[in-house]
Scaffold this active site. Structure first.
Site, PDB file in Angstrom:
ATOM      1  N   HIS A 237      99.755   2.425 -22.935  1.00 20.15           N
ATOM      2  CA  HIS A 237     100.220   1.606 -21.818  1.00 20.15           C
ATOM      3  C   HIS A 237      99.698   2.155 -20.491  1.00 20.15           C
ATOM      4  O   HIS A 237      99.576   1.422 -19.507  1.00 20.15           O
ATOM      5  CB  HIS A 237     101.756   1.572 -21.773  1.00 20.15           C
ATOM      6  CG  HIS A 237     102.378   0.864 -22.935  1.00 20.15           C
ATOM      7  ND1 HIS A 237     102.590   1.490 -24.137  1.00 20.15           N
ATOM      8  CD2 HIS A 237     102.825  -0.403 -23.073  1.00 20.15           C
ATOM      9  CE1 HIS A 237     103.154   0.630 -24.979  1.00 20.15           C
ATOM     10  NE2 HIS A 237     103.297  -0.520 -24.363  1.00 20.15           N
ATOM     11  N   ASP A 311      97.393  -6.053 -29.379  1.00 19.80           N
ATOM     12  CA  ASP A 311      98.555  -5.557 -28.659  1.00 19.80           C
ATOM     13  C   ASP A 311      98.517  -6.232 -27.283  1.00 19.80           C
ATOM     14  O   ASP A 311      97.551  -6.919 -26.945  1.00 19.80           O
ATOM     15  CB  ASP A 311      98.496  -4.029 -28.539  1.00 19.80           C
ATOM     16  CG  ASP A 311      99.880  -3.402 -28.361  1.00 19.80           C
ATOM     17  OD1 ASP A 311     100.809  -4.123 -27.951  1.00 19.80           O
ATOM     18  OD2 ASP A 311     100.021  -2.194 -28.615  1.00 19.80           O
TER      19      ASP A 311
END
Length: 627
Positions: A237, A311
């Site tokens: 992230h 993702d």
């Protein structure tokens, strides 16, 4: 009474508004000839613009929305303009806090969007710990690693079944779970307790069981994060995470659980934004945009024929790769992801740029339209396998009988209980003796004197969060005069005098450590920030001081990351719950007072402390606190 009447009136109005509407049944996930015919016939009628739109999934945040509100109008416009094929259900956020909503609001939102969409929508969610991750009043489970500690495939099956039943009740069809990663690196900041454990075979068995339970309840499943996010110490992230394992290691450790998932009929595989040199030598390509990883490894070598999804595409690990000033990075990333073999793009950072970039790439023949057709046919087949070709909406009135049943709640609590693992026990503290509940008194000005007989330190990332609140209530139900201090990094220095003052008088010190994997979590190290699953240095210093001054009287409870004990390997009393979920907080207190049998065993190795499989078992105590 007025609020109750309003709710009943709302439900009555909803019931009348959907009279005659076909309600979506939640049968097992399956495909048949009729479903195949519907998928092919529907594909044949679609324009290129509609087909490209089916390949995108965007967030829909659960809250009450008037159909004329700006938020709902935006969702409606996305469907009309981009022909969106799927939405991911989540909730609004306030900084680091999720603002959970109710299952009724979720069901009403999914129903309304289904009615307004030309084609049936798939609704997905990150229900890694059940619906309670996003919605109050639902069944909440502990993290996956707690299931590993129980060693029970039956529990994993029940987890999938219950989550599937409750998901379908609110109109959600697809869970981004199970996590098939093997957590082989203790310092992994983003997988950690989200994985079932560190043994590939055990992880694979849990993955298989979860998929079977979910499919029986009518829910699609997702194995993530291919080709494995467990062997890294970085959070994708925040930046590019790198898996430096050899192909041999990948074949023996990272990939087997994904093979198990494929054998079990998993519906989708989510591709990680990780760099894997053994499979993709190009340093400028992460797995999610690598044809070698997706088409070569997953589809050709492993034979996966289901949905391949990225993702979230707004994560920095992939955005940074295309932020070179040569066009919109979100558009280029989406094109490269589809060229690599993905069927669906999840959460692009800029839907307009991503959609139009893919559309133009097909028109210019950079992406063959035949590839788009193949992907969209898979998506339509998935919708038909869920029965969405026949019925789209759910029965709002059925929620009160399907969601959060006493049986479901009891199952989740039993799983959390059986996951409790005693790693260290010096035999001098446990089990604690309950003093009974506090006497009844007035709602206000009911002051209970806190003594220092039992001192509880709740060490958490943020004292404003929910972590520790249930633990405190349950502890006070046993020892009303327990002294409880909530401490985070900002208050650690100011708390040192309070702790030092209370410590000499305390007969027992409980240190509840709340550290769980959180997307984008970083701690400051010098002048820089880096992803971490460790305790904050200020909290660690405070806890080490306590363990130096009162080692034999202190019980450390890891309500989350079990590896934190590596920072204080001489700890004498150490208990792991592997989760900060409410059921795990309940279990922790019950274990302290000997109210449950202790059966858990470590599904991972804690360096310098204990190896996988270790666990000190205890029978439940009898009245009076005798083992």
């Amino acid at each position: 009474m007025r609020n109750r009447f309003a709710v009943l009136l709302l439900l009555l109005m909803v019931s009348l508004s959907v009279a005659g509407e076909k309600i979506q049944p939640a049968g097992p996930v399956h495909n048949d000839e009729k479903a195949e015919r519907w998928a092919r016939k529907t594909l044949h009628k679609m324009s290129l613009e509609e087909k490209v739109g089916q390949m995108f999934l965007l967030w829909a945040r659960v809250e009450f929305l008037n159909v004329k509100s700006p938020q709902y109008i935006q969702l409606h416009d996305w469907m009309a303009k981009y022909h969106i094929g799927a939405f991911g259900i989540t909730v609004p956020v306030d900084g680091p806090f999720l603002l959970r909503n109710q299952p009724y609001e979720a069901a009403m939102l999914t129903n309304q969007l289904q009615r307004d969409s030309k084609l049936p929508l798939i609704f997905a969610a990150d229900f890694e710990r059940g619906l309670f991750m996003r919605l109050n009043g639902t069944t909440g489970f502990p993290h996956a690693m707690a299931f590993g500690a129980t060693g029970s495939k039956d529990y994993a099956f029940a987890f999938g079944k219950i989550t599937g039943e409750e998901s379908r009740a609110i109109g959600v069809h697809w869970n981004f779970f199970p996590v098939a990663d093997v957590n082989s690196v203790p310092a992994n900041p983003i997988i950690n307790t989200r994985a079932f454990g560190e043994d590939a075979h055990d992880v694979g068995e849990m993955v298989r069981a979860y998929i079977a339970g979910a499919h029986g309840a009518g829910m699609m499943t997702t194995a993530k994060h291919f080709p494995g996010h467990g062997d890294t110490d970085s959070d994708s992230h925040l930046g590019t995470a790198r898996v430096n394992a050899t192909r041999e290691h990948l074949s023996q450790v990272e990939l087997p659980p994904f093979r198990d998932a494929i054998d079990a009929g998993v519906d989708a595989v989510m591709i990680a934004h990780v760099s894997v040199p053994a499979l993709e030598p190009d340093p400028n390509k992460v797995a999610s945009v690598s044809k070698s990883v997706i088409t070569g490894e997953l589809k050709q070598r492993m034979g996966f024929e289901g949905l391949v999804v990225t993702d979230a595409m707004d994560m920095q690990a992939v955005v940074k790769l295309f932020s070179d000033g040569r066009g919109n990075p979100h558009g280029r990333a989406a094109v490269e992801a589809i060229k690599a073999g993905n069927d669906m793009i999840l959460i692009p950072g800029d839907i307009d740029a991503a959609y139009n970039a893919v559309l133009n790439a097909v028109r210019s023949k950079e992406i063959p339209e035949s590839q788009i057709n193949d992907s969209v046919l898979k998506i339509l087949r998935a919708k038909a396998s869920l029965g969405l070709d026949k019925n789209r909406t759910v029965d709002i009135n059925a929620l009160s009988t399907l969601v959060s049943t006493p049986e479901n709640l009891a199952t989740a609590q039993r799983i959390a209980d059986d996951a409790i693992t005693v790693v260290r026990d010096n035999g001098r503290v446990l089990p604690l003796k309950s003093l009974g509940t506090a006497a009844a008194g007035p709602a206000y000005n009911n002051l209970e004197e806190s003594r220092n007989r039992v001192l509880a330190l709740v060490l958490t990332d943020d004292v404003r969060a929910e972590s520790g609140r249930l633990f405190e209530r349950q502890l006070r139900a046993h020892i009303p005069d327990a002294r409880v201090l909530f401490i985070d990094a900002r208050s650690a220095e100011a708390s040192i005098p309070l702790v030092a003052q209370a410590l000499p008088q305390a007969q027992v010190v409980l240190a509840a450590v709340y550290v769980t994997p959180t997307a984008g979590r970083a701690v400051q190290v010098g002048a820089a920030y880096q992803s971490s699953i460790a305790m904050h240095p200020a909290l660690l210093r405070l806890l080490k001081d306590v363990l130096i001054k009162a080692p034999e009287r202190t019980v450390v409870l890891a309500l989350g990351n079990p590896y934190v004990a590596s920072d204080f390997p001489d700890v004498q009393n150490y208990i792991c719950t592997f989760s900060n979920a409410p059921v795990s907080e309940n279990s922790a207190v019950k274990a302290l007072f000997g109210e449950i049998a202790i059966r858990g065993h470590l599904p991972v190795t804690i360096p310098g402390v204990a190896r996988r499989g270790h666990g000190i078992e205890h029978a439940a105590t009898i009245a009076g606190g005798t083992k």
